[in-house]
Design a protein around this motif. Structure first.
Motif, PDB file in Angstrom:
ATOM      1  N   VAL A 126       5.768 -26.555 -10.608  1.00  0.00           N
ATOM      2  CA  VAL A 126       4.431 -26.409 -11.181  1.00  0.00           C
ATOM      3  C   VAL A 126       3.379 -26.871 -10.177  1.00  0.00           C
ATOM      4  CG1 VAL A 126       2.857 -27.320 -12.926  1.00  0.00           C
ATOM      5  CG2 VAL A 126       5.123 -26.536 -13.592  1.00  0.00           C
ATOM      6  N   LYS A 127       3.660 -28.031  -9.558  1.00  0.00           N
ATOM      7  CA  LYS A 127       2.714 -28.536  -8.561  1.00  0.00           C
ATOM      8  C   LYS A 127       2.594 -27.558  -7.391  1.00  0.00           C
ATOM      9  CE  LYS A 127       3.632 -33.408  -9.629  1.00  0.00           C
ATOM     10  NZ  LYS A 127       4.235 -34.661  -9.128  1.00  0.00           N
ATOM     11  N   LEU A 128       3.769 -27.096  -6.909  1.00  0.00           N
ATOM     12  CA  LEU A 128       3.758 -26.159  -5.793  1.00  0.00           C
ATOM     13  C   LEU A 128       3.032 -24.874  -6.156  1.00  0.00           C
ATOM     14  CD1 LEU A 128       4.678 -25.284  -2.977  1.00  0.00           C
ATOM     15  CD2 LEU A 128       6.824 -24.497  -3.996  1.00  0.00           C
ATOM     16  N   SER A 129       3.323 -24.366  -7.387  1.00  0.00           N
ATOM     17  CA  SER A 129       2.687 -23.129  -7.832  1.00  0.00           C
ATOM     18  C   SER A 129       1.187 -23.314  -7.971  1.00  0.00           C
ATOM     19  CB  SER A 129       3.284 -22.696  -9.174  1.00  0.00           C
ATOM     20  OG  SER A 129       2.601 -21.583  -9.688  1.00  0.00           O
ATOM     21  N   PHE A 130       0.788 -24.489  -8.485  1.00  0.00           N
ATOM     22  CA  PHE A 130      -0.646 -24.754  -8.662  1.00  0.00           C
ATOM     23  C   PHE A 130      -1.350 -24.785  -7.305  1.00  0.00           C
ATOM     24  CE2 PHE A 130      -4.201 -27.751  -8.874  1.00  0.00           C
ATOM     25  CZ  PHE A 130      -4.956 -27.147  -9.868  1.00  0.00           C
ATOM     26  N   VAL A 131      -0.730 -25.515  -6.356  1.00  0.00           N
ATOM     27  CA  VAL A 131      -1.343 -25.612  -5.029  1.00  0.00           C
ATOM     28  C   VAL A 131      -1.401 -24.237  -4.377  1.00  0.00           C
ATOM     29  CG1 VAL A 131      -1.053 -26.541  -2.715  1.00  0.00           C
ATOM     30  CG2 VAL A 131      -0.665 -28.005  -4.699  1.00  0.00           C
ATOM     31  N   ILE A 165      -4.973 -22.107  -3.047  1.00  0.00           N
ATOM     32  CA  ILE A 165      -5.402 -22.005  -1.656  1.00  0.00           C
ATOM     33  C   ILE A 165      -5.855 -20.591  -1.345  1.00  0.00           C
ATOM     34  CG2 ILE A 165      -3.880 -23.875  -0.936  1.00  0.00           C
ATOM     35  CD1 ILE A 165      -1.958 -21.807   0.123  1.00  0.00           C
ATOM     36  N   ASN A 166      -6.669 -20.461  -0.306  1.00  0.00           N
ATOM     37  CA  ASN A 166      -7.219 -19.162   0.063  1.00  0.00           C
ATOM     38  C   ASN A 166      -6.239 -18.329   0.863  1.00  0.00           C
ATOM     39  OD1 ASN A 166      -9.710 -19.648  -1.168  1.00  0.00           O
ATOM     40  ND2 ASN A 166     -10.452 -20.768   0.619  1.00  0.00           N
ATOM     41  N   THR A 207      10.170 -12.609  -4.195  1.00  0.00           N
ATOM     42  CA  THR A 207      10.342 -13.081  -5.576  1.00  0.00           C
ATOM     43  C   THR A 207       9.031 -13.585  -6.186  1.00  0.00           C
ATOM     44  OG1 THR A 207      10.913 -15.315  -4.796  1.00  0.00           O
ATOM     45  CG2 THR A 207      12.732 -13.757  -5.155  1.00  0.00           C
ATOM     46  N   TRP A 208       8.065 -13.976  -5.326  1.00  0.00           N
ATOM     47  CA  TRP A 208       6.801 -14.534  -5.870  1.00  0.00           C
ATOM     48  C   TRP A 208       5.706 -14.432  -4.816  1.00  0.00           C
ATOM     49  CZ3 TRP A 208       3.375 -18.553  -4.710  1.00  0.00           C
ATOM     50  CH2 TRP A 208       2.509 -18.939  -5.733  1.00  0.00           C
ATOM     51  N   VAL A 209       4.475 -14.134  -5.264  1.00  0.00           N
ATOM     52  CA  VAL A 209       3.292 -14.175  -4.396  1.00  0.00           C
ATOM     53  C   VAL A 209       2.164 -14.846  -5.160  1.00  0.00           C
ATOM     54  CG1 VAL A 209       3.956 -12.071  -3.175  1.00  0.00           C
ATOM     55  CG2 VAL A 209       2.401 -11.912  -5.124  1.00  0.00           C
ATOM     56  N   ASN A 210       1.215 -15.429  -4.455  1.00  0.00           N
ATOM     57  CA  ASN A 210       0.067 -16.036  -5.136  1.00  0.00           C
ATOM     58  C   ASN A 210      -1.090 -15.042  -5.242  1.00  0.00           C
ATOM     59  OD1 ASN A 210      -0.772 -15.994  -2.485  1.00  0.00           O
ATOM     60  ND2 ASN A 210      -1.620 -18.076  -2.498  1.00  0.00           N
ATOM     61  N   ASP A 211      -2.149 -15.486  -5.938  1.00  0.00           N
ATOM     62  CA  ASP A 211      -3.301 -14.596  -6.164  1.00  0.00           C
ATOM     63  C   ASP A 211      -3.993 -14.218  -4.858  1.00  0.00           C
ATOM     64  OD1 ASP A 211      -2.823 -14.697  -8.843  1.00  0.00           O
ATOM     65  OD2 ASP A 211      -4.300 -16.255  -9.270  1.00  0.00           O
ATOM     66  N   ALA A 212      -3.988 -15.155  -3.888  1.00  0.00           N
ATOM     67  CA  ALA A 212      -4.672 -14.886  -2.622  1.00  0.00           C
ATOM     68  C   ALA A 212      -4.025 -13.704  -1.903  1.00  0.00           C
ATOM     69  CB  ALA A 212      -4.650 -16.132  -1.738  1.00  0.00           C
ATOM     70  N   PHE A 213      -2.696 -13.555  -2.049  1.00  0.00           N
ATOM     71  CA  PHE A 213      -2.014 -12.424  -1.398  1.00  0.00           C
ATOM     72  C   PHE A 213      -2.536 -11.100  -1.962  1.00  0.00           C
ATOM     73  CE2 PHE A 213       1.299  -9.239  -0.998  1.00  0.00           C
ATOM     74  CZ  PHE A 213       1.624  -9.340   0.349  1.00  0.00           C
ATOM     75  N   GLU A 214      -2.710 -11.057  -3.295  1.00  0.00           N
ATOM     76  CA  GLU A 214      -3.222  -9.833  -3.904  1.00  0.00           C
ATOM     77  C   GLU A 214      -4.639  -9.547  -3.426  1.00  0.00           C
ATOM     78  OE1 GLU A 214      -4.097  -7.879  -8.323  1.00  0.00           O
ATOM     79  OE2 GLU A 214      -2.962  -9.742  -8.135  1.00  0.00           O
ATOM     80  N   VAL A 245       9.622 -18.969   2.943  1.00  0.00           N
ATOM     81  CA  VAL A 245       8.231 -19.174   2.531  1.00  0.00           C
ATOM     82  C   VAL A 245       7.342 -18.714   3.669  1.00  0.00           C
ATOM     83  CG1 VAL A 245       6.495 -20.830   1.798  1.00  0.00           C
ATOM     84  CG2 VAL A 245       8.869 -21.127   1.081  1.00  0.00           C
ATOM     85  N   GLU A 246       6.419 -17.820   3.361  1.00  0.00           N
ATOM     86  CA  GLU A 246       5.525 -17.284   4.381  1.00  0.00           C
ATOM     87  C   GLU A 246       4.076 -17.572   3.999  1.00  0.00           C
ATOM     88  OE1 GLU A 246       7.797 -13.453   6.210  1.00  0.00           O
ATOM     89  OE2 GLU A 246       7.394 -13.427   4.055  1.00  0.00           O
ATOM     90  N   ILE A 247       3.361 -18.212   4.908  1.00  0.00           N
ATOM     91  CA  ILE A 247       1.929 -18.443   4.758  1.00  0.00           C
ATOM     92  C   ILE A 247       1.223 -17.365   5.581  1.00  0.00           C
ATOM     93  CG2 ILE A 247       0.036 -20.080   4.978  1.00  0.00           C
ATOM     94  CD1 ILE A 247       2.274 -21.003   3.126  1.00  0.00           C
ATOM     95  N   ILE A 248       0.337 -16.616   4.927  1.00  0.00           N
ATOM     96  CA  ILE A 248      -0.282 -15.455   5.570  1.00  0.00           C
ATOM     97  C   ILE A 248      -1.794 -15.631   5.589  1.00  0.00           C
ATOM     98  CG2 ILE A 248      -0.585 -12.957   5.461  1.00  0.00           C
ATOM     99  CD1 ILE A 248       2.119 -12.813   4.050  1.00  0.00           C
ATOM    100  N   ILE A 249      -2.384 -15.478   6.782  1.00  0.00           N
ATOM    101  CA  ILE A 249      -3.828 -15.635   6.955  1.00  0.00           C
ATOM    102  C   ILE A 249      -4.403 -14.304   7.424  1.00  0.00           C
ATOM    103  CG2 ILE A 249      -5.650 -16.911   8.150  1.00  0.00           C
ATOM    104  CD1 ILE A 249      -3.607 -19.150   8.600  1.00  0.00           C
ATOM    105  N   ASP A 250      -5.480 -13.905   6.800  1.00  0.00           N
ATOM    106  CA  ASP A 250      -6.177 -12.685   7.206  1.00  0.00           C
ATOM    107  C   ASP A 250      -7.002 -12.996   8.454  1.00  0.00           C
ATOM    108  OD1 ASP A 250      -7.635 -10.402   7.529  1.00  0.00           O
ATOM    109  OD2 ASP A 250      -8.473 -10.336   5.512  1.00  0.00           O
TER     110      ASP A 250
END
Length: 921
Positions: free
Chosen positions: A294-299, A303-304, A317-324, A400-405
């Motif tokens: 939950v903490k990980l998902s919240f963080v 994030i942007n 299996t999962w992406v955050n809102d920023a990816f969309e 886990v992949e962190i992606i920056i535009d």
């Protein structure tokens, strides 16, 4: 039992289903059923008997006596007809019955001539079979024999039912033993509780989970193990559920082990027959993981930067809102697919992508900048930071992949060459520096702005050369810190050119990153904003001047208020005294004219000063006890002479439902009504003027009252009604000449009503009259404020000692003439020092204190008196006498310790009112 029979034929499917539920078809013969058939032959004195069960198509012989089993179609059988009957089917001579004369047992062996059968009717009313008898001779059953056959049919059903229940019980016992054995070895807690929660049974898992033995646990309450913070919540959930007839619950709560450890258990609870059947599963680890997720998902969701999680096969299996937001792809687009397959496009470096995938197979993390494509087909540059998470066996668990535009950064890099070309031609100064901020190149415009050449600036930090002002050093240092953090900034600093000329510069800094995300260079766009800064400085000075003018205006108002009201105080005060001093009849009219003229002049002055106070925000409404009926009556009575002089009829229409005591500002309401009624009288000849006051609504705390002033005078042209409330404006150019007035009355009226959170409405037609209306909400007066108002009793004045402090001899004369008539003992002081001396020597019941006096003014004098030690000096009422109406002075009255104030020129009734209030405390 046969009396319960239902139409079995009509319910054939249900009958057959009921038969199969007994599980008796195709079972071996049993003595208990054979004994029944033997008994049937004996009771009925026949050689043959049978028990047959009838299913969909055939007959199953459960017991036979004197008959060989043979296949007889159900359609022509004696049993088929019997189960359709309502009771015993008896055929005394089968040869005479067309249904059976061709039956094989009739035409062949054994040569049946007689048949009787009773249907086997179960407890649900279904005929599942037949008990029957045959004989080779014709005959008739006696009643006892018929009853006996029915009894045997019931006995057969009893045996069939008992057999099924015995079989079911054995199966249940077996399942219970299996469940008991299972619960004993189960890692989950299984227990049976009574309704209060006491443990009646529990398995060995309680030892592993809670540390208690089975013997220690039996008889304890399950709630005793529960964390007390969870008990009330659980009891509430269960009680609410039981009220709603819910019998099954799934709850999670914490338990305390014997060793004091806290564990989370998930409980399934079923209420049945006064018992709780429960099992609990240890979910402590799940809760920990869930909390972390939950903490990980919240963080990750906040994030942007985009976050993508993939499984061991590289499937998302999962992406955050920023990816969309960055790519346009949702989790539904990606789930179960490889990220690279979706974001790749025509110009994607597939070789670079395959190298990255090869590194994943080697359990290695990587960082790569990749030209990708959004869902809508738009190209974007993504910087992908991949981290491989391994399991205990060293194999990939998740990625886990962190992606920056970095599209903008890439564009900046691509445009750098174009920028250098443009920079050499633009009027804006351009400075390009390395990662450490040292200048590497400047354009011609920056040379023109600063006077420095590239050779003079190269290898230096531009801020050190151009700005040496200590006040800007901190700003420059903080900006440099931002650039080291890859952040852009925009600052404005003061600088000096090479020849020492002071200038202002706007510096916009953009950091440029390399493929590794490291700062490579910085670009400064520099503009000369000296002229703008000068304009800002001039505007600031103008604002300061405006503030000074405002202060001067305040001072002017204060002086004007004092200087104009002081002589008016003398004129109006002396007029009141002359009128009260039995003047000659011939003088009364002159004195009234003098009084009216002075008050009219005061009214005009009040309008001007009040309008200015409203404009500057220095006017606030009072909230004191107010009798609107008396106020309106006084206003109408005072205007009757003016109205009569013009042949007008002035009428007050009052709503008796309006409460007598409310809270409001009497002076401001007086001004509003006087302005409107004065205008109505002014512009009406030989007509009628109405003042209507009605109650609109009322509650415990407030009343809403409607006011309407109507006349049938000259009216207002429709095209003029929109601006009659503007200052110094009247409907026609000759109005002031014909009727007089300042043009401020309606403007002030509108602004005063705005203070009341109200607005004025006008209806008028030229030549037919005018109607002004407005609503005001007043608070109701409390019991205390009502009592305060009723305290105006002249009897309390006799013998009271009053000190009047004023440097104006006329004011002292007027005060002496007014106050001495009411029985006061008076003393006077001409300045603050004299007042302090008198107060320290004598005791006074009340002090009237002038504000503006030479030497020590009224505020300072009051403060000195309040600071004296005796309680008398702190409590003696001190009332300000002031000719100023500025709001800031109202605050000063309270600050220095004054109990109230009265405005010059004052009326005798106003003085009487404020004295009554203070002497009655």
């Amino acid at each position: 039992m046969l009396s319960k029979s239902r139409d079995s034929f009509a319910n054939e499917k249900e009958r057959v289903k009921a038969l199969h539920q007994y599980n008796i078809l195709d079972t071996p013969s049993e003595d208990k059923f054979d004994n029944i058939t033997k008994l049937a032959t004996l009771i009925c004195n026949v050689p043959m008997a049978f028990i047959i069960l009838v299913d969909e198509t055939r007959l199953f012989f459960k017991s036979l006596i004197g008959i060989d089993a043979s296949d007889v179609p159900r359609e022509i059988s004696f049993s088929d007809e019997t189960i359709k009957s309502k009771g015993i089917l008896e055929i005394q001579d089968v040869l005479s019955d067309g249904r059976f004369k061709a039956h094989p047992m009739v035409t062949g062996k054994p040569g049946v001539r007689f048949y009787a059968g009773a249907p086997l009717l179960d407890e649900n009313g279904f005929n599942i079979g037949v008990i029957g008898i045959f004989d080779v001779i014709t005959r008739t059953l006696t009643n006892d024999q018929r009853d006996g056959l029915v009894t045997l049919a019931n006995e057969t059903i009893t045996h069939i039912t008992l057999k099924r229940k015995t079989t079911e019980l054995e199966a249940k016992n077996k399942r219970f033993e299996e469940l008991l054995n299972l619960s004993t070895v189960s890692p989950e807690i299984h227990c049976i509780l009574d309704y209060s929660g006491k443990i009646l049974f529990i398995n060995d898992a309680v030892t592993n989970i809670l540390g208690y033995t089975v013997q220690e646990s039996i008889g304890l309450s399950i709630w005793g193990f529960c964390d007390q913070e969870d008990v009330s919540r659980l009891v509430g959930v269960i009680e609410e559920g039981l009220k709603k007839k819910i019998k099954e619950f799934n709850v999670e709560f914490r338990v305390i082990s014997k060793q004091g450890a806290v564990r989370w258990l998930s409980w399934n609870m079923v209420a049945r027959d006064g018992r709780w059947y429960t099992y609990g599963r240890d979910i402590t680890e799940n809760k920990r993981v869930e909390s972390e997720l939950v903490k990980l998902s919240f963080v990750a969701s906040k994030i942007n930067n985009a976050v993508v999680i993939s499984d061991a096969r590289n499937h998302v299996t999962w992406v955050n809102d920023a990816f969309e937001k960055i790519t346009g792809y949702t989790i539904n687009d990606l789930k179960g697919k490889r990220l690279g397959d979706l974001i790749a496009g025509p110009k994607t470096d597939m070789e670079l992508l395959e190298k990255a995938r090869a590194m994943i197979k080697q359990n290695r993390s990587f960082t790569v900048d990749l030209l990708s494509y959004r869902k809508d087909g738009q190209p974007i540059w993504l910087s992908i930071y991949n981290t491989v998470v391994l399991d205990d066996k060293g194999k990939i668990d998740i990625e886990v992949e962190i992606i920056i535009d970095i599209t903008e950064k890439k564009k900046a890099e691509e445009e750098l060459q174009v920028l250098s070309l443009v920079a050499s031609k633009t009027d804006t100064g351009v400075n390009i520096s390395d990662a450490d901020g040292k200048t590497t190149w400047i354009n011609q415009s920056l040379k023109k702005i600063t006077g420095y050449t590239l050779e003079e600036l190269k290898g230096t930090e531009l801020g050190d050369i151009l700005s040496k002002d200590e006040s800007d050093k901190e700003l420059i240092l903080s900006s440099r810190a931002k650039s080291r953090q890859n952040e852009s900034y925009l600052i404005e600093v003061q600088a000096k050119t090479k020849d020492g000329q002071a200038i202002w510069l706007s510096v916009s800094n953009t950091p440029v990153m390399n493929d590794k995300g490291e700062l490579e260079r910085q670009i400064d766009l520099i503009s000369d904003i000296t002229q703008r800064k000068q304009i800002e400085h001039d505007l600031l000075e103008s604002k300061e001047q405006a503030l000074q003018l405002s202060d001067a205006k305040e001072m002017f108002l204060s002086v004007m208020s004092h200087e104009i009201r002081t002589p008016l105080n003398a004129i109006i005060g002396m007029t009141h005294l002359l009128i009260d001093n039995d003047p000659k009849v011939s003088q009364v009219e002159d004195l009234n004219v003098l009084k009216f003229s002075a008050e009219n002049l005061l009214h005009i002055i009040n309008d001007i000063l009040d309008f200015t106070k409203i404009e500057t925000g220095n006017l606030e409404l009072e909230s004191i006890p107010l009798d609107i009926k008396n106020l309106a009556g006084d206003i109408v009575n005072s205007l009757q002479i003016n109205a009569g002089q013009k042949g007008n009829q002035l009428v007050l229409q009052w709503d008796d439902k309006i409460p007598v005591n409310i809270l409001g500002d009497k002076t401001r309401l007086y001004q509003i009504l006087m302005n409107l009624l004065g205008n109505a009288i002014k512009f009406t000849d030989q007509g009628k003027i109405d003042l209507n006051i009605e109650l609109v609504s009322e509650n415990n705390d407030a009343v809403l009252i409607s006011f309407l002033v109507r006349d049938n005078g000259i009216g207002i042209p429709e095209d003029k009604q929109s601006y009659i409330f503007e200052t110094f404006t009247q409907a026609k150019t000759d109005i002031s000449r014909k009727y007089g007035g300042t043009g401020l009355g309606l403007a002030i009226t509108k602004k005063l009503l705005k203070l009341y959170q109200s607005d004025i409405k006008v209806k008028s037609k030229e030549g037919s009259g005018t109607e002004f209306s407005f609503d005001i909400k007043f608070s109701k007066a409390t019991q205390n404020t009502r009592a305060l108002k009723s305290a105006e009793m002249p009897s309390v004045f006799v013998g009271k000692r009053i000190l009047v402090v004023d440097d104006n001899e006329i004011n002292i004369l007027i005060a002496n003439r007014i106050l001495s008539k009411w029985g006061f003992e008076l003393e006077f002081a001409g300045n603050g020092k004299e007042a302090i001396e008198k107060v320290m020597k004598k005791t006074f019941d009340l002090i009237f204190m002038d504000i503006q006096m030479p030497g020590i003014d009224g505020f300072e004098t009051t403060s000195i008196i309040r600071e004296l030690e005796d309680e008398y000096f702190k409590t003696v009422p001190i009332i300000a006498l002031t000719a100023s109406t500025l709001q800031n002075e109202t605050g000063k009255f309270k600050a220095c310790g004054m109990n109230g104030h009265i405005l010059k020129p004052f009326k005798p009734e106003e003085i009487k009112h404020i004295i009554s209030i203070n002497l009655s405390k």
